[in-house]
Design a protein around this motif. Structure first.
Motif, mmCIF file in Angstrom:
data_model
loop_
_atom_site.group_PDB
_atom_site.id
_atom_site.type_symbol
_atom_site.label_atom_id
_atom_site.label_comp_id
_atom_site.label_asym_id
_atom_site.label_seq_id
_atom_site.Cartn_x
_atom_site.Cartn_y
_atom_site.Cartn_z
ATOM 1 N N GLY A 26 -16.745 -21.360 26.456
ATOM 2 C CA GLY A 26 -15.560 -20.607 26.824
ATOM 3 C C GLY A 26 -14.357 -20.851 25.946
ATOM 4 N N GLN A 27 -14.503 -21.650 24.887
ATOM 5 C CA GLN A 27 -13.398 -21.965 23.999
ATOM 6 C C GLN A 27 -13.650 -21.394 22.598
ATOM 7 N N PRO A 28 -12.603 -20.808 21.970
ATOM 8 C CA PRO A 28 -12.770 -20.298 20.609
ATOM 9 C C PRO A 28 -12.901 -21.438 19.606
ATOM 10 N N VAL A 29 -13.907 -21.346 18.735
ATOM 11 C CA VAL A 29 -14.182 -22.395 17.755
ATOM 12 C C VAL A 29 -14.328 -21.778 16.373
ATOM 13 N N VAL A 30 -13.862 -22.497 15.361
ATOM 14 C CA VAL A 30 -14.063 -22.080 13.977
ATOM 15 C C VAL A 30 -14.549 -23.282 13.182
ATOM 16 N N ARG A 31 -15.536 -23.053 12.316
ATOM 17 C CA ARG A 31 -16.033 -24.152 11.481
ATOM 18 C C ARG A 31 -16.232 -23.671 10.050
ATOM 19 N N LEU A 32 -16.194 -24.611 9.147
ATOM 20 C CA LEU A 32 -16.330 -24.336 7.722
ATOM 21 C C LEU A 32 -17.795 -24.427 7.330
#
Length: 277
Positions: A26-32
């Motif tokens: 339920g949480q927005p996540v961004v990864r490289l």
């Protein structure tokens, strides 16, 4: 390509350049993402710490699901996340490349239930007997369930009991094979309420039989034995040829190769770790 499903101000879902956007619990996540260079020693240490942690948690999966489930309830985390975070930070010992589990710091459950008194463990015929104070009062009930985890790193016969007894019984018996009973044993106990709404911190009952060999020590012993076996073969051939030639070295290419290998292996054994005794 990433999609903004909730409009231009919403969280992206997909790939933009070397970034990946997605939702996790339920949480927005961004990864490289991208090609990794050669890892540093610090990165290698982190990889090994995570690997050692995961191997432990895979062995006790059902236990930590209950043991950390209440703590994770109502948060964006799950039981495995919380257990991973704790053990990677608090329950490891040693430096890379020799990182291992510190079993005295392992916590298989965390909760608010008060500590149970007079916890004891002893080896008996055919297994282990664990006992505790069966007294119950306001926060400790007679029908609380007993959870036991027996880790056996050498025998690799871990035993997980999620409801082995009631608090009112005051003791429980863990059957074990003779081989496992006489090797390294790392035991833990927790108590959980009958309705599953409260749990205690796990208690480490103490190491039995001392610590066994770690993977590195086993690897070193195996390597030493391999070299020793080859040396014994070469030495026998070398000494036999010297004896046949009345302690004069044969002037042949084959003997020169044999003598060189003999000297190299002999020197290697003098400095190689893993020697018995």
């Amino acid at each position: 390509m990433a999609i903004a499903s909730n409009g231009p101000q919403g969280h992206l879902n997909g790939k933009v350049g070397n970034l990946v956007f997605y939702m996790l619990n339920g949480q927005p996540v961004v990864r490289l993402i991208g090609r990794k260079g050669k890892p540093s020693t610090l990165q290698l240490a982190n990889y090994q710490a995570m690997e050692v942690t995961m191997k432990l948690l895979n062995r006790v999966g059902s236990f930590i699901k209950l043991g950390y489930g209440l703590q994770a309830k109502g948060t964006v985390h799950n039981a495995h996340n919380l257990a991973t975070s704790y053990h990677k930070k608090e329950a490891l010992k040693g430096e890379y490349p020799n990182i291992s589990i510190d079993y005295s710091k392992v916590m298989l459950s965390k909760g608010v239930m008060p500590e149970t008194k007079d916890l004891k463990i002893e080896k008996v015929d055919g297994g282990l007997e664990i006992s505790w104070d069966p007294t119950h009062y306001d926060e400790l009930r007679h029908n609380d369930s007993v959870m036991v985890m027996i880790c056996t790193p050498e025998a690799k016969r871990d035993q997980e009991y999620l409801n082995i007894a009631r608090r009112s019984e005051g003791k429980c018996f863990i059957p074990m094979y003779e081989e496992a009973l006489n090797q390294q044993i790392e035991p833990y106990i927790s108590f959980i309420s009958a309705d599953g709404e409260r749990i205690s911190d796990s208690v480490y009952l103490g190491n039995l039989n001392g610590e066994g060999e770690n993977p590195l020590e086993k690897q070193q012993k195996e390597k030493y034995q391999q070299v020793k076996t080859r040396f014994d073969q070469v030495e026998s051939s070398y000494l036999n040829q010297m004896k046949e030639n009345f302690q004069n070295k044969p002037d042949t290419k084959a003997f020169k190769y044999l003598e060189k290998e003999y000297k190299v292996l002999k020197k290697q054994l003098e400095h190689l770790p893993g020697k018995p005794g």
